[in-house]
Write a protein that holds these residues in place. Sequence first.
Motif: not given
Length: 106
Positions: A65-70
């Motif tokens: 779920k954090h991939y896009k922000k990373i």
Amino acid sequence: MKSSDFIIVLTTAPKREEAEALAAYIVSERLGACVQIKEIESFYLWQDELVSSKEFELSIKTLKKHYKKIKKTITEISSYELPQIIVLPALQGGKEYLGWVKEGLR
């Protein structure tokens, strides 16, 4: 939460300072529970020329779920024209360790 919810994002930086700034930001924003940095030497073709360079590889332990922000963070901070962003699934992991990773994230 399943092991398959966890991922490792790999990226590189040309200088240690850039790698450390990226790692510190990701951990302080709780996008990654842990970022490991190691010095590597890469060989690749860039604009039809063979390049050999020292780089710093970052291994970011996080959730899908954090991939896009990373990815957005890497793209904004990286000085590379085309930054490496590769995602590896965590197919299995120690229950206690994955629990620790989850607790370190938003």
